[in-house]
Design a protein around this motif. Structure first.
Motif, PDB file in Angstrom:
ATOM      1  N   SER A 150       0.854  -1.188   0.000  1.00 23.98           N
ATOM      2  CA  SER A 150       0.000   0.000   0.000  1.00 23.98           C
ATOM      3  C   SER A 150       0.884   1.229   0.000  1.00 23.98           C
ATOM      4  CB  SER A 150      -0.936   0.014   1.209  1.00 23.98           C
ATOM      5  OG  SER A 150      -0.183   0.033   2.410  1.00 23.98           O
ATOM      6  N   ASP A 151       0.283   2.364  -0.292  1.00 26.51           N
ATOM      7  CA  ASP A 151       1.016   3.615  -0.295  1.00 26.51           C
ATOM      8  C   ASP A 151       1.205   4.074   1.147  1.00 26.51           C
ATOM      9  OD1 ASP A 151       2.148   6.059  -0.678  1.00 26.51           O
ATOM     10  OD2 ASP A 151       0.545   6.891  -1.924  1.00 26.51           O
ATOM     11  N   PRO A 152       2.455   4.130   1.659  1.00 23.98           N
ATOM     12  CA  PRO A 152       2.647   4.494   3.068  1.00 23.98           C
ATOM     13  C   PRO A 152       2.274   5.925   3.386  1.00 23.98           C
ATOM     14  CG  PRO A 152       4.753   4.383   1.930  1.00 23.98           C
ATOM     15  CD  PRO A 152       3.717   3.880   0.963  1.00 23.98           C
ATOM     16  N   TRP A 153       2.185   6.794   2.357  1.00 22.25           N
ATOM     17  CA  TRP A 153       1.887   8.207   2.596  1.00 22.25           C
ATOM     18  C   TRP A 153       0.424   8.558   2.350  1.00 22.25           C
ATOM     19  CZ3 TRP A 153       5.872   9.849   5.103  1.00 22.25           C
ATOM     20  CH2 TRP A 153       7.131   9.363   4.805  1.00 22.25           C
ATOM     21  N   ALA A 154      -0.349   7.575   1.915  1.00 20.67           N
ATOM     22  CA  ALA A 154      -1.745   7.855   1.603  1.00 20.67           C
ATOM     23  C   ALA A 154      -2.607   7.755   2.857  1.00 20.67           C
ATOM     24  CB  ALA A 154      -2.246   6.889   0.537  1.00 20.67           C
ATOM     25  N   ASP A 155      -3.784   8.309   2.759  1.00 13.66           N
ATOM     26  CA  ASP A 155      -4.743   8.249   3.858  1.00 13.66           C
ATOM     27  C   ASP A 155      -5.216   6.814   4.026  1.00 13.66           C
ATOM     28  OD1 ASP A 155      -6.633   8.635   5.755  1.00 13.66           O
ATOM     29  OD2 ASP A 155      -7.970   9.875   4.548  1.00 13.66           O
ATOM     30  N   VAL A 156      -5.073   6.283   5.246  1.00 12.12           N
ATOM     31  CA  VAL A 156      -5.415   4.887   5.490  1.00 12.12           C
ATOM     32  C   VAL A 156      -6.896   4.624   5.216  1.00 12.12           C
ATOM     33  CG1 VAL A 156      -5.471   3.077   7.245  1.00 12.12           C
ATOM     34  CG2 VAL A 156      -3.577   4.697   7.197  1.00 12.12           C
ATOM     35  N   ALA A 157      -7.745   5.602   5.500  1.00 13.47           N
ATOM     36  CA  ALA A 157      -9.184   5.409   5.332  1.00 13.47           C
ATOM     37  C   ALA A 157      -9.615   5.381   3.865  1.00 13.47           C
ATOM     38  CB  ALA A 157      -9.943   6.510   6.070  1.00 13.47           C
ATOM     39  N   HIS A 158      -8.729   5.841   2.953  1.00 11.53           N
ATOM     40  CA  HIS A 158      -9.129   5.912   1.540  1.00 11.53           C
ATOM     41  C   HIS A 158      -8.140   5.214   0.600  1.00 11.53           C
ATOM     42  CE1 HIS A 158     -11.034   9.385   3.557  1.00 11.53           C
ATOM     43  NE2 HIS A 158     -12.048   9.140   2.752  1.00 11.53           N
ATOM     44  N   ALA A 159      -6.972   4.831   1.083  1.00 12.79           N
ATOM     45  CA  ALA A 159      -5.947   4.262   0.212  1.00 12.79           C
ATOM     46  C   ALA A 159      -6.228   2.787  -0.078  1.00 12.79           C
ATOM     47  CB  ALA A 159      -4.570   4.394   0.852  1.00 12.79           C
ATOM     48  N   PRO A 160      -6.118   2.364  -1.324  1.00  8.90           N
ATOM     49  CA  PRO A 160      -6.279   0.943  -1.637  1.00  8.90           C
ATOM     50  C   PRO A 160      -5.055   0.141  -1.222  1.00  8.90           C
ATOM     51  CG  PRO A 160      -5.732   2.162  -3.614  1.00  8.90           C
ATOM     52  CD  PRO A 160      -5.908   3.186  -2.527  1.00  8.90           C
ATOM     53  N   THR A 161      -5.278  -1.125  -0.938  1.00  9.20           N
ATOM     54  CA  THR A 161      -4.205  -2.033  -0.520  1.00  9.20           C
ATOM     55  C   THR A 161      -4.288  -3.296  -1.359  1.00  9.20           C
ATOM     56  OG1 THR A 161      -4.320  -1.181   1.745  1.00  9.20           O
ATOM     57  CG2 THR A 161      -3.171  -3.265   1.410  1.00  9.20           C
ATOM     58  N   THR A 162      -3.125  -3.787  -1.794  1.00  9.75           N
ATOM     59  CA  THR A 162      -3.061  -4.995  -2.609  1.00  9.75           C
ATOM     60  C   THR A 162      -2.467  -6.133  -1.787  1.00  9.75           C
ATOM     61  OG1 THR A 162      -2.773  -3.707  -4.632  1.00  9.75           O
ATOM     62  CG2 THR A 162      -2.170  -6.034  -4.722  1.00  9.75           C
ATOM     63  N   TYR A 163      -3.139  -7.277  -1.810  1.00 12.25           N
ATOM     64  CA  TYR A 163      -2.687  -8.467  -1.098  1.00 12.25           C
ATOM     65  C   TYR A 163      -2.315  -9.538  -2.119  1.00 12.25           C
ATOM     66  CZ  TYR A 163      -4.861  -6.294   2.971  1.00 12.25           C
ATOM     67  OH  TYR A 163      -5.218  -5.406   3.971  1.00 12.25           O
ATOM     68  N   THR A 164      -1.127 -10.090  -1.965  1.00  7.01           N
ATOM     69  CA  THR A 164      -0.658 -11.166  -2.829  1.00  7.01           C
ATOM     70  C   THR A 164      -0.568 -12.448  -2.023  1.00  7.01           C
ATOM     71  OG1 THR A 164       0.625  -9.611  -4.168  1.00  7.01           O
ATOM     72  CG2 THR A 164       1.188 -11.946  -4.357  1.00  7.01           C
ATOM     73  N   LEU A 165      -1.290 -13.483  -2.459  1.00  5.27           N
ATOM     74  CA  LEU A 165      -1.340 -14.755  -1.751  1.00  5.27           C
ATOM     75  C   LEU A 165      -0.649 -15.840  -2.569  1.00  5.27           C
ATOM     76  CD1 LEU A 165      -3.562 -13.086  -0.293  1.00  5.27           C
ATOM     77  CD2 LEU A 165      -4.851 -15.234  -0.049  1.00  5.27           C
ATOM     78  N   THR A 166       0.219 -16.573  -1.900  1.00  3.12           N
ATOM     79  CA  THR A 166       0.906 -17.710  -2.515  1.00  3.12           C
ATOM     80  C   THR A 166       0.624 -18.944  -1.677  1.00  3.12           C
ATOM     81  OG1 THR A 166       2.673 -16.244  -3.259  1.00  3.12           O
ATOM     82  CG2 THR A 166       3.108 -18.608  -3.351  1.00  3.12           C
ATOM     83  N   SER A 167       0.046 -19.964  -2.296  1.00  6.31           N
ATOM     84  CA  SER A 167      -0.305 -21.168  -1.561  1.00  6.31           C
ATOM     85  C   SER A 167       0.944 -21.944  -1.165  1.00  6.31           C
ATOM     86  CB  SER A 167      -1.225 -22.059  -2.396  1.00  6.31           C
ATOM     87  OG  SER A 167      -1.489 -23.276  -1.708  1.00  6.31           O
ATOM     88  N   CYS A 168       0.901 -22.512   0.037  1.00  7.44           N
ATOM     89  CA  CYS A 168       2.016 -23.333   0.508  1.00  7.44           C
ATOM     90  C   CYS A 168       2.096 -24.660  -0.237  1.00  7.44           C
ATOM     91  CB  CYS A 168       1.860 -23.611   2.003  1.00  7.44           C
ATOM     92  SG  CYS A 168       1.864 -22.127   3.019  1.00  7.44           S
ATOM     93  N   PHE A 169       1.027 -25.026  -0.953  1.00 11.31           N
ATOM     94  CA  PHE A 169       0.985 -26.310  -1.657  1.00 11.31           C
ATOM     95  C   PHE A 169       1.253 -26.173  -3.158  1.00 11.31           C
ATOM     96  CE2 PHE A 169      -1.961 -26.633   1.955  1.00 11.31           C
ATOM     97  CZ  PHE A 169      -1.342 -27.651   2.675  1.00 11.31           C
ATOM     98  N   GLY A 170       1.420 -24.935  -3.623  1.00 11.70           N
ATOM     99  CA  GLY A 170       1.636 -24.723  -5.046  1.00 11.70           C
ATOM    100  C   GLY A 170       2.974 -24.079  -5.333  1.00 11.70           C
ATOM    101  N   PRO A 171       3.319 -23.921  -6.604  1.00 10.92           N
ATOM    102  CA  PRO A 171       4.580 -23.268  -6.969  1.00 10.92           C
ATOM    103  C   PRO A 171       4.569 -21.787  -6.597  1.00 10.92           C
ATOM    104  CG  PRO A 171       3.241 -23.708  -8.920  1.00 10.92           C
ATOM    105  CD  PRO A 171       2.563 -24.387  -7.787  1.00 10.92           C
TER     106      PRO A 171
END
Length: 232
Positions: A150-171
């Motif tokens: 996420s953007d560390p300088w953006a407003d927390v209440a309005h800033a978008p956040t991206t989550y990247t998930l990697t499975s422990c069972f996959g490549p």
């Protein structure tokens, strides 16, 4: 019990244990330490005021310098000003006293700044440890390694956040990405990745039809788990 509370007991049958590190003793120790630091700072201010006055006396000449009583008065005025006490208008206008007080206050502020920086560094270290423990817990409990951007300088209440998930069972190259935007409806949405394109049917069923990202990720985990355990 009432007799014990009043201090009456039989020393041959009763043993009283005193906690060395009890809360009351710890509070008293901290208060004594704070008082000692305050006294040390005032002592430094007195020494500095005496040193400044002594330098001014030597520069003005032995015959024209102030008496030791005047020097003591200047030091006392500096200490009183540093402690927040009231002083006469003559003491307040004395440049020697003002210089001593300013130097002592600057020294005190430097100490406070160093203490604050040390505390901030300690809190930062604790925060890193907590984040690491949280990520390891997500991996152990839900089967996904998670990265958050996420953007560390953006407003927390309005800033978008991206989550990247990697499975422990996959490549490692197979990742799922989700976007959280507090102003969007729904706030969580899946982003296109090579893996999500392969799972278009699962995306349609679990996310678009039922609106359940947890069911989507759980189904993906079970699919990979079955493939891993069956040797497929």
């Amino acid at each position: 019990m009432a007799q014990l509370a009043g201090g009456e007991y039989d020393p041959t049958r009763t043993r009283i244990l005193h906690l060395v590190a009890n809360p009351a003793a710890e509070l008293a120790r901290l208060q004594d330490k704070a008082e000692l630091e305050k006294l040390r700072e005032q002592n430094d201010a007195l020494k500095q005021a005496l040193s400044v006055r002594g330098g001014a006396t030597a520069a003005a000449g032995a015959g024209a310098g102030p008496s030791s009583a005047a020097a003591g008065s200047t030091a006392a005025a500096a200490a009183a000003a540093l402690a927040g006490g009231a002083s006469s208008s003559a003491d307040a206008d004395d440049p020697v006293v003002a210089a001593a007080v300013a130097a002592a206050e600057a020294k005190l502020l430097r100490r406070q700044l160093a203490a604050a920086e040390k505390q901030a560094a300690a809190m930062k270290d604790v925060f890193k440890q907590r984040v690491k423990a949280f990520r390891e817990s997500c991996r152990a409990l839900f089967g996904y390694r998670m990265e958050m951007v996420s953007d560390p300088w953006a407003d927390v209440a309005h800033a978008p956040t991206t989550y990247t998930l990697t499975s422990c069972f996959g490549p490692k190259e197979d990742v799922l990405m989700f976007r959280y935007h507090p102003q969007a409806q729904p706030p969580y949405s899946i982003l296109k990745t090579p893996l999500s394109k392969k799972m278009a049917q699962e995306v349609q069923v679990f996310i678009q039809n039922f609106g359940s990202i947890p069911a989507f990720t759980a189904n993906h985990t079970m699919t990979l788990f079955q493939q891993t355990t069956s040797g497929a």
